[in-house]
Design a protein around this motif. Structure first.
Motif, PDB file in Angstrom:
ATOM      1  N   ALA A  41      88.304 -14.906   8.352  1.00 31.05           N
ATOM      2  CA  ALA A  41      88.867 -15.676   9.820  1.00 31.05           C
ATOM      3  C   ALA A  41      89.180 -17.234   9.333  1.00 31.05           C
ATOM      4  N   VAL A  42      90.086 -17.666  10.267  1.00 34.05           N
ATOM      5  CA  VAL A  42      90.621 -18.974  10.098  1.00 34.05           C
ATOM      6  C   VAL A  42      89.176 -20.020  10.331  1.00 34.05           C
ATOM      7  N   ASP A 387      79.623 -17.980   3.135  1.00 29.53           N
ATOM      8  CA  ASP A 387      80.299 -16.738   3.502  1.00 29.53           C
ATOM      9  C   ASP A 387      81.871 -16.738   3.165  1.00 29.53           C
ATOM     10  N   LEU A 388      82.240 -17.648   2.486  1.00 33.44           N
ATOM     11  CA  LEU A 388      83.789 -17.803   1.766  1.00 33.44           C
ATOM     12  C   LEU A 388      83.627 -17.185   0.465  1.00 33.44           C
ATOM     13  N   PRO A 389      84.123 -15.678   0.363  1.00 29.53           N
ATOM     14  CA  PRO A 389      84.282 -15.059  -0.920  1.00 29.53           C
ATOM     15  C   PRO A 389      84.978 -15.969  -1.884  1.00 29.53           C
ATOM     16  N   ALA A 390      84.414 -15.854  -3.126  1.00 29.74           N
ATOM     17  CA  ALA A 390      84.956 -16.649  -4.157  1.00 29.74           C
ATOM     18  C   ALA A 390      86.561 -16.457  -4.449  1.00 29.74           C
ATOM     19  N   GLU A 391      87.091 -14.983  -4.383  1.00 37.53           N
ATOM     20  CA  GLU A 391      88.368 -14.868  -4.604  1.00 37.53           C
ATOM     21  C   GLU A 391      89.479 -15.399  -3.458  1.00 37.53           C
ATOM     22  N   TRP A 392      88.702 -15.863  -2.327  1.00 37.92           N
ATOM     23  CA  TRP A 392      89.484 -16.631  -1.251  1.00 37.92           C
ATOM     24  C   TRP A 392      89.569 -17.984  -1.185  1.00 37.92           C
ATOM     25  N   ILE A 393      88.856 -18.475  -2.417  1.00 46.42           N
ATOM     26  CA  ILE A 393      89.144 -20.226  -2.563  1.00 46.42           C
ATOM     27  C   ILE A 393      90.382 -20.176  -3.265  1.00 46.42           C
ATOM     28  N   HIS A 633      89.556 -39.244  16.796  1.00 45.68           N
ATOM     29  CA  HIS A 633      90.435 -39.497  15.928  1.00 45.68           C
ATOM     30  C   HIS A 633      89.997 -38.669  14.728  1.00 45.68           C
ATOM     31  N   TRP A 634      89.055 -38.035  14.507  1.00 48.82           N
ATOM     32  CA  TRP A 634      88.405 -37.704  13.185  1.00 48.82           C
ATOM     33  C   TRP A 634      88.408 -36.074  13.171  1.00 48.82           C
ATOM     34  N   LEU A 635      88.683 -35.435  14.473  1.00 50.43           N
ATOM     35  CA  LEU A 635      88.339 -34.159  14.491  1.00 50.43           C
ATOM     36  C   LEU A 635      86.945 -33.730  14.088  1.00 50.43           C
ATOM     37  N   THR A 636      86.066 -34.518  14.955  1.00 48.59           N
ATOM     38  CA  THR A 636      84.698 -34.485  14.370  1.00 48.59           C
ATOM     39  C   THR A 636      83.981 -33.201  15.115  1.00 48.59           C
ATOM     40  N   THR A 637      84.410 -32.661  16.059  1.00 56.31           N
ATOM     41  CA  THR A 637      83.716 -31.555  16.896  1.00 56.31           C
ATOM     42  C   THR A 637      84.422 -30.226  16.522  1.00 56.31           C
ATOM     43  N   GLU A 638      83.483 -29.385  16.307  1.00 50.98           N
ATOM     44  CA  GLU A 638      83.828 -27.958  15.648  1.00 50.98           C
ATOM     45  C   GLU A 638      84.926 -27.368  16.494  1.00 50.98           C
ATOM     46  N   ALA A 639      84.508 -27.193  17.919  1.00 46.00           N
ATOM     47  CA  ALA A 639      85.528 -26.523  18.806  1.00 46.00           C
ATOM     48  C   ALA A 639      86.782 -26.998  18.739  1.00 46.00           C
ATOM     49  N   THR A 640      86.874 -28.158  18.875  1.00 46.05           N
ATOM     50  CA  THR A 640      88.231 -28.633  18.947  1.00 46.05           C
ATOM     51  C   THR A 640      89.023 -28.771  17.597  1.00 46.05           C
ATOM     52  N   ARG A 641      88.229 -29.098  16.627  1.00 46.46           N
ATOM     53  CA  ARG A 641      88.661 -28.696  15.156  1.00 46.46           C
ATOM     54  C   ARG A 641      89.274 -27.339  14.896  1.00 46.46           C
ATOM     55  N   LEU A 642      88.586 -26.356  15.269  1.00 41.61           N
ATOM     56  CA  LEU A 642      89.214 -24.966  15.240  1.00 41.61           C
ATOM     57  C   LEU A 642      90.302 -24.715  16.212  1.00 41.61           C
ATOM     58  N   GLN A 643      90.219 -25.430  17.327  1.00 51.28           N
ATOM     59  CA  GLN A 643      91.491 -25.124  18.052  1.00 51.28           C
ATOM     60  C   GLN A 643      92.619 -25.778  17.533  1.00 51.28           C
ATOM     61  N   MET A 644      92.362 -26.889  16.772  1.00 55.32           N
ATOM     62  CA  MET A 644      93.640 -27.431  16.313  1.00 55.32           C
ATOM     63  C   MET A 644      94.049 -26.607  15.158  1.00 55.32           C
ATOM     64  N   GLU A 646      93.676 -23.300  14.649  1.00 53.69           N
ATOM     65  CA  GLU A 646      94.222 -22.142  15.103  1.00 53.69           C
ATOM     66  C   GLU A 646      95.769 -22.214  15.441  1.00 53.69           C
ATOM     67  N   ALA A 647      95.742 -23.525  16.413  1.00 45.86           N
ATOM     68  CA  ALA A 647      97.131 -23.570  17.136  1.00 45.86           C
ATOM     69  C   ALA A 647      98.169 -24.106  15.979  1.00 45.86           C
ATOM     70  N   THR A 648      97.861 -24.740  14.899  1.00 46.27           N
ATOM     71  CA  THR A 648      98.729 -25.039  13.755  1.00 46.27           C
ATOM     72  C   THR A 648      99.048 -23.828  13.021  1.00 46.27           C
ATOM     73  N   ILE A 649      98.112 -23.073  12.664  1.00 44.08           N
ATOM     74  CA  ILE A 649      98.486 -21.766  11.908  1.00 44.08           C
ATOM     75  C   ILE A 649      99.362 -20.964  12.898  1.00 44.08           C
ATOM     76  N   ALA A 650      99.169 -20.752  14.136  1.00 47.16           N
ATOM     77  CA  ALA A 650      99.764 -19.915  14.976  1.00 47.16           C
ATOM     78  C   ALA A 650     101.324 -20.180  15.133  1.00 47.16           C
ATOM     79  N   PHE A 651     101.264 -21.663  15.224  1.00 41.67           N
ATOM     80  CA  PHE A 651     102.804 -22.438  15.349  1.00 41.67           C
ATOM     81  C   PHE A 651     103.624 -22.088  14.126  1.00 41.67           C
ATOM     82  N   LEU A 652     102.826 -22.290  12.789  1.00 40.36           N
ATOM     83  CA  LEU A 652     103.415 -22.297  11.575  1.00 40.36           C
ATOM     84  C   LEU A 652     103.924 -20.823  11.245  1.00 40.36           C
TER      85      LEU A 652
END
Length: 665
Positions: A41-42, A387-393, A633-644, A646-652
């Motif tokens: 997952a993202v 939990d990030l599998p090696a082959e997905w790095i 400015h630094w995307l410090t909070t996890e919830a908003t960082r993920l929001q950013m 997920e929105a970026t990937i959906a847009f792209l």
């Protein structure tokens, strides 16, 4: 001491099944096959690391760190010998640094966005420091409830002993009838403070010995642009002074190699970019052999004296040691973690033979190890993304290409991991150009969550260290002066053309995304350098140079503030600012743009994205905007960082699909 096997970890990963229970799990790097592991997952890429800010206690008996458990941050205190794990939730705290106040208590530095009366500007980000006893679950906020002080810290954080009792030092501003700059030392057990020094002049920082004995301080008289180095010889004695512009004033680093010497980093003048040691009478040493903005001193953990230097280079760090033991330990640590793409010591005990090392490898997104060279013991403390599998790095490699004017540009290319390619050759790939912020900073070879997330979706990711970037010498930095939106921008599209010529990417399927200066570059890419990108995502970017500089002036009250001077270097002559402002050139933009901005950003105000949104809408251009509530400015909070993310990937994926769509080309 045995070599550390990355696939069969020699210790335990410290985890927790809830905020109330700690469960140690024996783990190593993933050995799953691609067939066994679907695309993560993202959130696996974009969330805050599972473990961060790992630090060892002065006696080498405990490890402190921040644990991220499903978005909740927990402060951990791990007792190495017993294996006992103490923990304390700190979910609402924006942690910026973690070290030890003494052998039993941690010093947590965090930041808070606030509007403090008597400080210039509106909302700013201020540092706070807590002495935390995790075992007892108690916390002491420095400067809390002290008359004439805000409960913040300005600098000079350190650990000392006064009459055998551990203390933490911290400086602050005292607002009375006059403004004073104070250095206090707080007893780590009682919280009682001792005033070590105070000055009316703008004292920048202090230097002291581990026993709390004051040695020196630096001052800057803004009205005269005069920087002073003062030594405490019964009274404060000026041993060196010189006129410097505020952006070029020297920095008093700390103690030099000798018992009473001082180390100063110069940022201008005859010693620009060099470190100089001063004796107590002001006699300067010869400049150090390693120079430049990418050089940092190495400090002994117990004596706080200079023991060497490190130069950060894209092709690997270069070290110079003055201490034979530290040089030997450096070599032995690298040998122990052989095979790593990134290896560095994060923290040392007072006995430098006990340490925390961090390492990355092609199959490891990041692991922390406790190493004790006195006993031969080493163990895995934890991983950043277990939990990030090696082959997905995704594989990340260096590349160099020529800009249009012949300048060599170095950077990094991240290709989709093998499972994402599904057996295809990495050719004719969709590309996302991901320029860094700064602009005087640089991308490096290590694991980077944003590029890894994009690569996992099938994109190649280019991270060019365009002219003006750090790490390539002062001459390369200066080639960026006056090139904001000009050659700094075309350096990016020159990289696109290079990858297309090599057959790695499809030039018809290219997008651009970035944050801070990278956010500006994303907007500029589709307005000032059109025809290259199919869409753009700009996070916390500058859209209008004049408006940005006017806002900065309002915040600081000074046309010659360090920030304004810094940006002026890259933006160049004011007559060129309109030509480099994306919001004034939206008529050239024929592709969709996504704007993302934190509402509490006090570095680039949200009004900069709003200007671009209004200009695009007025011109009838496709634009979307996402506001991140409570984010800085630094995307410090996890919830908003993920929001950013997920929105970026959906847009792209909508506007520059990772799979080839002939009808949309």
């Amino acid at each position: 001491m045995p070599f550390i096997n990355r696939r069969h970890a020699m210790g335990q990963l410290l985890s927790a099944s809830s905020l109330l229970t700690a469960v140690p799990l024996a783990v190593g790097a993933s050995t799953a096959t691609a067939a066994e592991s679907p695309r993560p997952a993202v959130s696996v890429y974009g969330r805050l690391p599972d473990m961060s800010e790992v630090t060892i206690s002065p006696d080498g008996e405990r490890v402190g760190f921040i644990r991220n458990i499903k978005g909740q941050l927990v402060l951990m205190d791990y007792e190495i010998t017993s294996g006992k794990l103490n923990f304390m939730p700190i979910t609402d705290m924006k942690v910026r640094d973690l070290t030890w106040a003494d052998n039993d208590r941690l010093l947590v530095t965090s930041s808070v966005t606030a509007d403090l009366v008597r400080f210039i500007g509106d909302k700013n980000e201020y540092s706070r420091a807590h002495i935390v006893d995790v075992k007892a679950r108690t916390s002491l906020l420095l400067y809390e409830n002290l008359k004439d002080y805000y409960p913040i810290v300005i600098g000079s954080l350190g650990r000392i002993s006064i009459n055998g009792r551990p203390h933490v030092t911290a400086s602050n501003v005292r607002f009375g009838a006059e403004i004073f700059y104070s250095l206090l030392a707080f007893d780590t057990t009682t919280g009682r403070y001792t005033k070590l020094d105070e000055g009316k002049e703008h004292v920048l920082n202090w230097v002291y010995k581990p026993d709390g004995t004051l040695i020196a301080r630096s001052e800057y008289k803004q009205s005269e642009k005069l920087w002073r180095l003062r030594y405490l010889n019964t009274l404060w004695t000026t041993i060196y002074e010189e006129v410097f512009a505020e952006l070029e004033r020297p920095f008093l680093v700390g103690r030099g190699r000798a018992e009473d010497s001082l180390l100063v980093r110069f940022n201008g003048g005859k010693w620009d970019g060099k470190y100089i040691e001063f004796s107590r009478d002001g006699t300067p040493s010869e400049p150090t052999t390693l120079t430049g903005d990418n050089v940092s001193p190495l400090i002994h953990p117990a004596t706080k004296r200079l023991v060497g230097f490190v130069r950060r280079n894209p092709e690997g760090n270069e070290y110079e040691f003055f201490d034979p033991l530290l040089e030997k330990l450096h070599k032995e640590t690298n040998a122990l973690l052989e095979g790593g793409t990134v290896t560095r010591v994060m923290s040392r005990a007072d006995d430098p033979r006990k340490l925390i090392a961090y390492s990355e490898a092609v199959d490891d997104a990041g692991s922390y190890y406790f190493i004790d060279f006195t006993t031969g013991q080493n163990k895995l403390v934890g991983q950043t993304r277990a939990d990030l599998p090696a082959e997905w790095i995704a594989p990340k490699s260096e590349l160099t290409y020529k800009a249009a004017d012949g300048l060599s540009i170095h950077g990094y290319l991240t290709l989709p991991p093998a499972p994402a390619l599904k057996g295809r050759d990495p050719k004719n790939l969709p590309l996302v150009v991901l320029p860094h912020g700064g602009p005087q900073s640089a991308d490096e070879i290590g694991f980077e969550w944003w590029s890894q997330a994009l690569a996992s979706r099938g994109y190649a990711v280019l991270q060019p260290n365009f002219r003006g970037s750090d790490g390539y010498g002062q001459e390369f930095v200066e080639k960026g002066y006056g090139e904001w939106g000009r050659k700094m921008q075309t350096d990016l599209s020159d990289g696109v053309r290079h990858l297309a010529k090599e057959g790695i990417i499809d030039a018809r399927r290219v997008a651009i995304a970035g944050a801070s200066y990278g956010g500006y570059a994303a907007m500029a890419g589709v307005t000032l350098d059109p025809g290259i990108y199919r869409c753009a995502v700009a996070v916390a970017g500058v859209s209008n140079l004049k408006a940005m500089m006017d806002w900065e002036f309002k915040e600081t009250g000074r046309r010659l503030s360090p920030t304004l001077q810094y940006w002026n270097r890259f933006m160049g002559d004011k007559s060129l600012w309109d030509a480099a402002s994306p919001d004034l050139h939206v008529d050239k933009c024929d592709v969709p743009v996504l704007l993302i901005h934190g509402k509490d950003d006090d570095v680039v105000p949200i009004e900069q994205s709003q200007r671009m949104q209004r200009a695009m809408q007025k011109a009838g251009k496709p634009v979307e905007m996402l506001v991140l509530a409570g984010e800085d400015h630094w995307l410090t909070t996890e919830a908003t960082r993920l929001q950013m993310l997920e929105a970026t990937i959906a847009f792209l994926e909508k506007h520059n699909p990772p799979t080839r769509d002939e009808s949309n080309l």
